[in-house]
Design an enzyme around this catalytic site. Structure first.
Site, mmCIF file in Angstrom:
data_model
loop_
_atom_site.group_PDB
_atom_site.id
_atom_site.type_symbol
_atom_site.label_atom_id
_atom_site.label_comp_id
_atom_site.label_asym_id
_atom_site.label_seq_id
_atom_site.Cartn_x
_atom_site.Cartn_y
_atom_site.Cartn_z
ATOM 1 N N ASP A 85 -29.127 35.436 -20.162
ATOM 2 C CA ASP A 85 -28.313 34.460 -19.442
ATOM 3 C C ASP A 85 -27.262 33.889 -20.392
ATOM 4 O O ASP A 85 -26.080 33.801 -20.068
ATOM 5 C CB ASP A 85 -29.210 33.347 -18.891
ATOM 6 N N LYS A 108 -36.311 37.378 -30.546
ATOM 7 C CA LYS A 108 -36.478 36.335 -31.565
ATOM 8 C C LYS A 108 -37.851 36.581 -32.198
ATOM 9 O O LYS A 108 -38.747 35.734 -32.182
ATOM 10 C CB LYS A 108 -36.363 34.951 -30.903
ATOM 11 N N ASP A 117 -22.820 34.933 -20.717
ATOM 12 C CA ASP A 117 -21.671 34.021 -20.583
ATOM 13 C C ASP A 117 -20.761 34.146 -21.802
ATOM 14 O O ASP A 117 -19.534 34.104 -21.688
ATOM 15 C CB ASP A 117 -22.128 32.555 -20.451
HETATM 16 C C1 IPM Z 1 -26.760 33.629 -13.746
HETATM 17 C C2 IPM Z 1 -26.896 32.189 -13.355
HETATM 18 C C3 IPM Z 1 -28.316 31.945 -12.850
HETATM 19 C C4 IPM Z 1 -29.276 32.323 -13.973
HETATM 20 C C5 IPM Z 1 -28.584 30.520 -12.339
HETATM 21 C C6 IPM Z 1 -27.612 30.141 -11.247
HETATM 22 C C7 IPM Z 1 -29.993 30.326 -11.900
HETATM 23 O O1 IPM Z 1 -26.580 31.362 -14.423
HETATM 24 O O2 IPM Z 1 -26.912 34.496 -12.860
HETATM 25 O O3 IPM Z 1 -26.490 33.904 -14.919
HETATM 26 O O4 IPM Z 1 -29.519 31.509 -14.871
HETATM 27 O O5 IPM Z 1 -29.768 33.446 -13.958
HETATM 28 MN MN MN Z 2 -25.891 32.406 -16.185
#
Ligand code: IPM
Ligand code: MN
Length: 364
Positions: free
Chosen positions: A251, A195, A255
């Protein structure tokens, strides 16, 4: 060869999915003539229940003494589980962060690959899904907002919360090198995500990636902003090869990548450092809602076990055998509930343990 693997089943679905990955590793050991010994340790909520803290020094030492660590998932439901009545630094997640830091695991690899068989589980429109994609996310894992100083205090009668985002030259340089090396072994395209239009830490990130790129002339480096990358990932994921980014952005984007690849239950991960040691875990969470029901998808953990063989034990043939078995099982129509497409004929719904049996059966 003899190898020692420490397992951290953890909470929620963790014990169920780690059990299946261990089953698959035991089959690999049998077929290929290796000797894997497993030692189980507690971390997360189960460790809080047993010892009052999410991670004990003894657990850290046991992990250090192993050749690799295989983990399930940790944590419960915020607002429901009593673990979240504890101060933040005593909660399950704090154990995982401390473990990553204590073991020096700065490089997190999250490969997101759309299996042709799972095209219908991909939420993107058909014209995008049919092109497929294969993205390797390289996430910095021991710096940034996750590990900067934080505090909540009262200033002028008002509550103020502060988190600090700090990156040092060496932290960026070492993850950049890893990302370039990985890109060099793949399609030689590296997208560095930041960013830099707002953050100083991102401007340093961008500068260092540019410097490191001089040592890897065969790799094309492209800079991209994180908001634009989030958009491009749903618009045209096929354009990406290796994506490198800092802890927090990684992170969030991982996802998103898992979802477009069909399910969080399919995304493995490897957390590495300079030597061959690593910790391997699925990218998904502990899914407390479905824990203990034998319906979770063990494939991300099984694929994490394949990464363990590839990166920590340098057993690429054995790793290929697991990955091929997963592809075969999908091609033969075997599915857990999360990747079962409604109305498609010939699919067979399996329980967690049945999927583990199926993968083991398809090896060797
Ligand atoms: C991941 C999880 C972890 C993170 C959490 C559980 C602390 O979301 O491994 O992506 O944020 O790294
Ligand atoms: Mn995560």
């Amino acid at each position: 060869m003899n190898y020692k693997i420490v397992t951290i089943p953890g909470d929620g679905i963790g014990p169920e999915i780690v059990r299946e990955a261990q089953k698959v590793l035991e089959k690999v050991a049998n077929v290929y003539g290796h000797n894997f010994t497993f030692e189980k340790v507690l971390m997360g909520g189960c460790s809080i229940d047993a010892y009052g803290v999410p991670l004990t020094d003894e657990t850290i030492e046991k992990c250090k003494s192993a050749d690799a660590v295989l983990m399930g998932s940790i944590g419960g439901k915020v607002g429901v589980s009593k673990w979240y009545e504890l101060p933040a630094d005593k909660r399950p997640e704090a154990g995982l962060l401390k473990l990553r830091k204590s073991l020096g695991l700065f490089c997190n690899l999250r490969p997101a690959h759309l299996y042709p068989e799972l095209k219908n589980a991909c939420p993107l429109k058909e014209s995008i899904a049919e092109k497929g994609f294969d993205v390797m996310m390289v996430r910095e894992l021991t710096g940034g907002l996750y590990f900067g100083t934080r505090k909540t205090e009262i200033v002028d009668g008002e509550e103020v919360a502060i988190d600090t985002l700090e990156y040092h030259d060496y932290e960026i340089r070492r993850i950049a090198k890893k990302a370039f090396e990985i890109a060099g072994k793949r399609n030689k395209k590296l997208t560095s995500v930041d960013k830099a239009n707002v953050l100083d830490s991102s401007r340093l990130w961008r500068k260092i990636f540019k410097e490191v790129s001089k040592d890897y002339p065969e790799v094309t480096l492209e800079d991209a902003l994180v908001d634009s990358t989030a958009m491009q990932l749903v618009r045209n994921p096929a354009q990406f090869d290796v994506v490198a980014t800092e802890n927090m952005f990684g992170d969030i984007l991982s996802d998103e990548m898992a979802e477009i690849a069909g399910s969080l239950g399919m995304l493995p991960s490897a957390s590495l450092r300079e030597d061959s040691f690593g910790l391997y875990e699925p990218s998904g969470g502990s899914a407390p809602d479905i824990a203990g029901k034998n319906i979770a998808n063990p494939l991300a953990t099984i694929l994490s076990a394949a990464m363990l063989l590839r990166y920590s034990f340098n057993l690429s043939e054995e790793a290929d055998a697991i990955e091929n078995a997963v592809e075969k099982a999908l091609a033969q129509g075997y599915r857990t509930g999360d990747i079962l497409e409604e109305g498609v004929e010939g699919l067979k719904l399996l329980h967690t343990d049945e999927m583990g049996d199926k993968i083991a059966e398809l090896i060797g």
